[in-house]
Design an enzyme around this catalytic site. Structure first.
Site, short mmCIF file in Angstrom:
data_model
loop_
_atom_site.label_atom_id
_atom_site.label_comp_id
_atom_site.label_asym_id
_atom_site.label_seq_id
_atom_site.Cartn_x
_atom_site.Cartn_y
_atom_site.Cartn_z
N TYR A 1 0.89 -1.13 0.01
CA TYR A 1 0.29 -0.09 -0.26
C TYR A 1 1.34 1.15 -0.16
O TYR A 1 1.08 1.91 -0.24
CB TYR A 1 -1.00 0.08 1.71
CG TYR A 1 -2.39 -0.28 1.03
CD1 TYR A 1 -2.48 -2.64 0.68
CD2 TYR A 1 -2.91 0.36 1.48
CE1 TYR A 1 -3.67 -2.58 0.52
CE2 TYR A 1 -4.48 -0.70 1.26
CZ TYR A 1 -4.75 -1.61 1.14
OH TYR A 1 -5.95 -2.46 0.57
N ASP B 1 -2.73 -17.80 0.10
CA ASP B 1 -3.75 -18.54 -1.06
C ASP B 1 -4.27 -20.01 -0.25
O ASP B 1 -5.57 -19.57 0.20
CB ASP B 1 -3.77 -19.19 -2.14
CG ASP B 1 -1.66 -20.28 -2.24
OD1 ASP B 1 -1.58 -20.24 -0.47
OD2 ASP B 1 -1.32 -20.64 -3.09
N LYS C 1 3.21 -14.69 1.53
CA LYS C 1 3.60 -15.74 1.05
C LYS C 1 4.89 -15.93 -0.10
O LYS C 1 5.65 -15.32 -0.61
CB LYS C 1 2.80 -15.02 -0.39
CG LYS C 1 3.01 -15.55 -1.95
CD LYS C 1 1.49 -16.45 -2.17
CE LYS C 1 2.47 -16.89 -3.37
NZ LYS C 1 1.43 -18.84 -3.23
N ASP D 1 -12.23 -8.44 5.21
CA ASP D 1 -13.18 -9.77 4.83
C ASP D 1 -13.84 -10.35 4.36
O ASP D 1 -14.69 -11.23 4.15
CB ASP D 1 -13.09 -9.07 2.60
CG ASP D 1 -13.60 -7.60 2.56
OD1 ASP D 1 -13.20 -6.80 3.99
OD2 ASP D 1 -13.95 -7.27 1.58
N ASP E 1 -6.57 -7.08 4.17
CA ASP E 1 -7.10 -6.42 3.61
C ASP E 1 -8.29 -7.60 2.96
O ASP E 1 -9.60 -7.39 3.43
CB ASP E 1 -6.99 -5.51 2.74
CG ASP E 1 -8.09 -4.93 2.04
OD1 ASP E 1 -8.96 -4.35 2.45
OD2 ASP E 1 -7.89 -4.63 0.28
C1 IPM Z 1 -10.16 -1.51 4.27
C2 IPM Z 1 -10.33 -0.86 2.45
C3 IPM Z 1 -10.19 0.86 2.59
C4 IPM Z 1 -8.41 -0.40 2.16
C5 IPM Z 1 -9.74 1.45 0.68
C6 IPM Z 1 -11.09 1.31 1.50
C7 IPM Z 1 -8.50 2.15 1.29
O1 IPM Z 1 -10.88 -1.67 1.64
O2 IPM Z 1 -10.52 -0.48 5.11
O3 IPM Z 1 -9.92 -2.22 4.28
O4 IPM Z 1 -8.16 -0.71 1.29
O5 IPM Z 1 -7.53 -0.51 3.51
MG MG Z 2 -10.40 -3.79 3.01
#
Ligand code: IPM
Ligand code: MG
Length: 358
Positions: free
Chosen positions: A141, A224, A192, A252, A248
């Site tokens: 990032y 993975d 990885k 999710d 990230d």
């Molecule tokens: C998160 C989001 C952010 C990230 C985006 C909105 C920049 O997906 O907080 O997980 O990638 O960190």
């Molecule tokens: Mg995210």
């Protein structure tokens, strides 16, 4: 106790769910003798519209001058095609970097009341309780060089760089080990290392550090495989520590095990100074302003703020209990709706919650 809280409602459903968080804080404040002074500031799309920048200097200053920052969500279709430096996401990344928030804690705990909202079978998700510790201010990032450059042949080439220094790895690993110590004593580091040098380095450092934490059982997984194991048998995980991009993605996936990303809070913490507390979900522009948003992740972010930043665990417990009670009473927003439950909008959910709290 007096606390100064900076509110960043942001975009989309942000303002709707932030209102609920503030109401909850007011009630909790009067019950626990906590005095909250709120100051609001723009970030993301609303800040772009007002000032041309996604993170105005004044916003960052206000955040620095507070005990904690409560953020809702940023982004929306309207700002999707702006150049990168003007995108809402750049504001969020600037906030993380500006406050030095290198550690992002993302709990994914399945609530018994919501098992049927999960897309996975009951026996797979029942009892899942995972904490993802994501490195937040380094890795691909933020690594340089980054950009789109022209090669010698005149062809364009897009570049980002995944890099971690020793100190960056050590400090997030420490958070990982210490978090595992307070939880189930198991830490899984995700990388990885079979392909990436930076990951092998990450793995070696964390392995070295593990001798300082004999009470934590350390394991390693390639990212993975980790993604696969998360949906195959999530109960094998206790605490996961990983880099920015892998975190990230995996956070999710871990969040969705619980049925809805609309239920999950997060904390972003630095070595000192105020932390940022925000829901894992985004700004949901498709349902913004329609009274459909689930405010519970924002409310649970308030609980995380009380626990991690303000050291008010009893107040945090009370909020978390109230959320469970509201679910026990059968109230559900659209995202966590299941058969036989009572579907409500954001406002009604807030009303019920405030009634339970007071
Ligand atoms: C998160 C989001 C952010 C990230 C985006 C909105 C920049 O997906 O907080 O997980 O990638 O960190
Ligand atoms: Mg995210």
């Amino acid at each position: 106790m007096n606390y100064r809280i900076t509110l960043l409602p942001g975009d989309g459903i942000g303002p709707e769910i932030m209102t609920v968080a503030v109401d909850v804080l007011k009630v909790i404040g009067s019950q626990f003798n906590l005095n909250f002074e709120f100051q609001e500031a723009p970030i993301g799309g609303v800040a772009i519209d007002a000032t041309g920048e996604p993170l105005p200097k004044e916003t960052l200053e206000k955040c620095r001058n507070s005990d904690a920052v409560l953020l809702a969500a940023i982004g929306g279709y309207k700002w999707d095609n702006l150049p990168r430096h003007q995108r809402p996401e750049t504001g969020l990344l600037g906030l993380r970097a500006g406050l030095g928030l290198f550690a992002n804690l993302r709990p994914a705990k399945i609530l018994p009341q919501l098992i049927d909202a999960s897309s996975l079978k009951r026996e797979i998700v029942e009892g899942v309780d995972i904490m993802v510790v994501r490195e937040l201010t380094g890795g691909v990032y933020f690594g340089t060089p980054k950009g789109v450059f022209e090669t010698e042949t005149g062809e364009k080439r897009g570049v980002n760089t995944m890099a971690y220094t020793e100190s960056e790895i050590d400090r997030i690993a420490k958070v990982g080990f210490e978090t595992a110590q307070k939880r189930g004593g198991k830490l899984c580091s995700v990388d990885k290392a079979n392909v990436l040098e930076v990951s092998q380095f990450w793995r070696d450092r964390i392995t070295q550090m593990s001798s300082e934490y004999p009470d934590v059982e350390l394991s390693h997984l390639y990212v993975d495989n980790a993604a696969m194991q998360l949906v195959r048998w999530p109960k094998q995980f206790d605490t996961i520590v990983t880099g920015n991009l892998f975190g990230d993605i995996l956070s999710d996936a871990a969040a969705m095990l619980t049925g809805s990303i609309g239920m999950l809070p997060s904390a972003s913490l630095g070595a000192s100074g105020p932390g940022v507390f925000e829901p894992v979900h985004g700004s949901a522009p498709d349902i913004a302003g329609q009274d459909k948003a689930n405010p519970l992740a924002q409310v649970l972010s308030v609980a995380m703020m009380l626990r991690y930043a303000l050291e008010q665990p009893a107040a945090a417990d009370k909020i978390e209990q109230a959320v469970l009670q509201v679910l026990d009473l059968g109230y559900r927003t659209g995202d966590i709706m299941s058969e036989g439950m009572k579907q409500v909008g954001c406002k009604e959910m807030a009303e019920v919650l405030l009634k339970v709290l007071s």
